[in-house]
Design an enzyme around this catalytic site. Structure first.
Site, PDB file in Angstrom:
ATOM      1  N   LYS A 274      53.775  11.758  37.391  1.00 15.21           N
ATOM      2  CA  LYS A 274      53.910  11.685  35.903  1.00 15.21           C
ATOM      3  C   LYS A 274      54.446  10.158  35.687  1.00 15.21           C
ATOM      4  CE  LYS A 274      55.151  16.567  35.257  1.00 15.21           C
ATOM      5  NZ  LYS A 274      53.778  16.736  34.074  1.00 15.21           N
ATOM      6  N   ARG A 348      49.586  26.200  38.605  1.00 17.60           N
ATOM      7  CA  ARG A 348      48.554  27.050  38.907  1.00 17.60           C
ATOM      8  C   ARG A 348      48.223  27.238  40.207  1.00 17.60           C
ATOM      9  NH1 ARG A 348      44.606  23.638  35.112  1.00 17.60           N
ATOM     10  NH2 ARG A 348      46.658  23.202  34.576  1.00 17.60           N
TER      11      ARG A 348
HETATM   12  N1  BES Z   1      54.689  21.455  34.288  1.00 16.47           N
HETATM   13  C1  BES Z   1      53.886  20.769  33.635  1.00 16.47           C
HETATM   14  C2  BES Z   1      53.554  21.261  32.295  1.00 16.47           C
HETATM   15  C3  BES Z   1      54.610  20.926  31.260  1.00 16.47           C
HETATM   16  C4  BES Z   1      54.537  19.787  30.444  1.00 16.47           C
HETATM   17  C5  BES Z   1      55.533  21.617  30.923  1.00 16.47           C
HETATM   18  C6  BES Z   1      55.116  19.222  29.340  1.00 16.47           C
HETATM   19  C7  BES Z   1      56.537  21.191  30.014  1.00 16.47           C
HETATM   20  C8  BES Z   1      56.332  20.242  29.283  1.00 16.47           C
HETATM   21  C9  BES Z   1      52.606  20.920  34.565  1.00 16.47           C
HETATM   22  O1  BES Z   1      52.666  21.305  35.837  1.00 16.47           O
HETATM   23  C10 BES Z   1      51.734  19.890  34.310  1.00 16.47           C
HETATM   24  O2  BES Z   1      52.148  18.876  34.656  1.00 16.47           O
HETATM   25  N2  BES Z   1      50.680  20.009  33.741  1.00 16.47           N
HETATM   26  C11 BES Z   1      49.714  19.155  33.549  1.00 16.47           C
HETATM   27  C12 BES Z   1      48.220  19.565  33.814  1.00 16.47           C
HETATM   28  C13 BES Z   1      47.038  18.656  33.807  1.00 16.47           C
HETATM   29  C14 BES Z   1      47.334  17.733  34.996  1.00 16.47           C
HETATM   30  C15 BES Z   1      45.641  19.305  34.102  1.00 16.47           C
HETATM   31  C16 BES Z   1      49.766  18.905  31.950  1.00 16.47           C
HETATM   32  O3  BES Z   1      49.814  19.657  31.112  1.00 16.47           O
HETATM   33  O4  BES Z   1      49.425  17.442  31.868  1.00 16.47           O
HETATM   34 ZN    ZN Z   2      52.672  19.389  36.993  1.00 15.18          ZN
END
Ligand code: BES
Ligand code: ZN
Ligand code: ZN
Length: 493
Positions: A274, A348
């Site tokens: 991230k 997931r």
């Molecule tokens: N934990 C995150 C989702 C999230 C984002 C929760 C912001 C709370 C606030 C999750 O694991 C994630 O990173 N999801 C990605 C998925 C994508 C790579 C398909 C996302 O939402 O960007």
């Molecule tokens: Zn994530």
């Protein structure tokens, strides 16, 4: 904060501050003023007669009483229009009262629950909830606690013993639930250095002992033996080994409701790392797990007649040398395979195993809670959780519970057409679905791993972590899900 409930004549009340909750209509009413004036003297009604206070929603006004008086201040808090007043209005009003009291550094206050003003049982529960939930701060790591203002005791004052007897158990229940919510917030807010899979497991263990439910904790080897390839893969890049927790309460009560909580104790994104801005929020990526724990604590203390199973896959998603990688293919517990396209879509992958694991319990229904997608925050903000699933009746019940407790959920469609976005060339499914409808494609991914049971998925990415405080919700971990699930479990039949 402690809440006590007494029945006492107003005339004998001694208090640094007494709170009067008033609707607009009542603020205008002669009879109401007379009662207040008779009990507290002329000064007490000045805000009403001078128009300083009109009973508007969340309006607050203080009447200072003569130094000789036994009650030193009356705090009026508005409830707005009497016809539309609802529990949420009471929660917020209580929060306004608590904040005001704390800002005056007053350590004990009274809420006046007089039979001809505010005898309603709904009001008592909601006021207690609002007061307790608003009295939260994550200050464990502050060596100097902020402004030292603590409201130690709040007393609900009734004017007759029958009313007191009615309110007492309600307030105790509100207290139980609010405490569970605050413990959930604490867990979510705790830094990743404190809460990682093993330490989360020990927290759950002591919680189980303290509140009266059981927990079984699977080690890394046991997780491997249980063929939970997703949990093993996501945990691989971290020096912290994964854990898988199985919570249980009320075995005797038939087919269980299974609650699954995403327990990513820190989500760096892994190899698909991230951006650094805002990454610290990802210490709360175990908010689903925390809500499951909070729900167990509340339900066990309330001795609710329901069989509950909780499943928590706990991992830390890190980009270490042994980390799983884009292009990897995972075999999950139910034998299905997933292609990893992005290691940041890790939630997931661990939920897939937990959802497959749930099948053995022959669940009445399975509800998973997960801070799963940023897309859900884009779609619904921090106001409502995304809801998807295969059972309309359960979703309707959750919707109603959410509306009641103001932890709202909003259904998104799981149209078949969305499924093609997660098709993989090399495995059964792919863990990302591209740019559009990310919340729904994530749910479609999960659908591949459920059993034959009824299932509801709640994406709490927006509602579990708040950017701004509300009246009775803090910035950061909100504890979302506990009150929703407790209400659902209480009203399921
Ligand atoms: N934990 C995150 C989702 C999230 C984002 C929760 C912001 C709370 C606030 C999750 O694991 C994630 O990173 N999801 C990605 C998925 C994508 C790579 C398909 C996302 O939402 O960007
Ligand atoms: Zn994530
Ligand atoms: Zn995540």
């Amino acid at each position: 904060m402690n809440i006590s409930i007494v029945s006492q004549k107003l005339a004998s009340l001694k208090s640094p501050l007494a709170v009067v909750f008033v609707t607009e209509e009542r603020a205008r009413l002669g009879a109401f003023r007379q009662l207040i004036r008779r009990s507290f003297g002329e000064a007490s009604v000045l805000p009403l007669s001078h128009g300083d206070f009109n009973g508007k929603e969340l309006e607050a006004s203080i009447a200072l009483l003569p130094t000789s008086a036994k009650v030193k201040r009356l705090l009026y808090v508005g409830l707005g229009n009497a016809k539309t007043v609802d529990p949420e209005r009471f929660r917020k009003a209580a929060a306004v009262a608590v904040k005001k009291t704390k800002s005056l550094k007053i350590a004990s206050a009274h809420f006046l629950m007089l039979s001809h003003i505010l005898s309603d049982r709904v009001a008592a529960y909601a006021l207690a909830e609002g007061a307790l939930l608003s009295d939260y701060s994550f200050d464990k790591y502050k060596t100097k606690k902020e402004n030292g203002a603590k409201l130690e005791t709040l007393t609900f004052l009734t004017d007759n013993e029958t009313a007191r007897g009615k309110i007492e158990p309600l307030v105790r229940n509100a207290e139980t639930v609010a405490n569970a919510v605050c413990r959930t917030r604490d867990l979510a807010n705790a830094p990743g250095s404190e809460i990682y899979p093993e330490s989360l497991a020990s927290v759950v263990k002591s919680s189980a002992e303290q509140f009266g439910y059981s927990v079984k904790i699977l080690s890394e080897q046991e997780i491997r033996d249980a063929k939970m390839g997703g949990v093993i893969a996501v945990a691989a890049g971290s020096a912290r080994p994964p854990r898988f927790m199985v919570l249980q309460y009320g075995k005797q009560y038939g087919a269980p409701v299974v609650l699954v909580g995403k327990g990513v104790t820190f989500d760096s994104g892994g190899i698909s790392i991230k951006p650094s801005a805002g990454m610290s929020e990802m210490k709360m990526d175990m908010s689903g797990a925390a809500a499951v724990v909070g729900t167990f604590e509340a339900i066990a203390q309330l001795r609710q007649k329901v069989h509950l199973i909780g499943l928590i896959p706990a991992v830390e998603n890190m980009p270490g040398g042994k980390a799983f990688k884009p292009g990897d293919i995972i075999t999950h517990r139910n034998g299905k395979t997933s292609e990893v396209d992005n290691t940041d879509a890790e939630g997931r992958l661990i939920l897939a195993d937990a959802l497959s694991y749930a099948e053995q319990f022959k669940p009445a229904v399975v509800i998973d809670l997960a801070t799963l997608t940023g897309a859900c925050v884009v779609a619904l903000g921090h106001i409502a959780a995304g809801m998807m699933g295969n059972d309309e009746a359960t979703m309707q019940k959750l919707k109603r519970s959410g509306d009641r407790v103001f932890e709202r959920v909003w259904q998104l469609p799981m149209y078949e057409e969305y499924a093609r976005f997660i098709k993989s060339d090399v495995a059964d499914v792919k863990n990302v679905g591209g740019r559009w409808a990310g919340t729904i494609t994530a749910a479609h991914f999960l659908r591949n791993f459920i059993g034959t049971y009824k299932w509801v998925h709640l994406d709490i990415a927006g509602t579990a972590m708040l950017e701004e405080p509300g009246e009775y919700t803090p910035r950061g971990g909100s504890g979302f899900g506990v009150r929703l699930l407790v209400d659902f479990l209480q009203n399921r039949k």
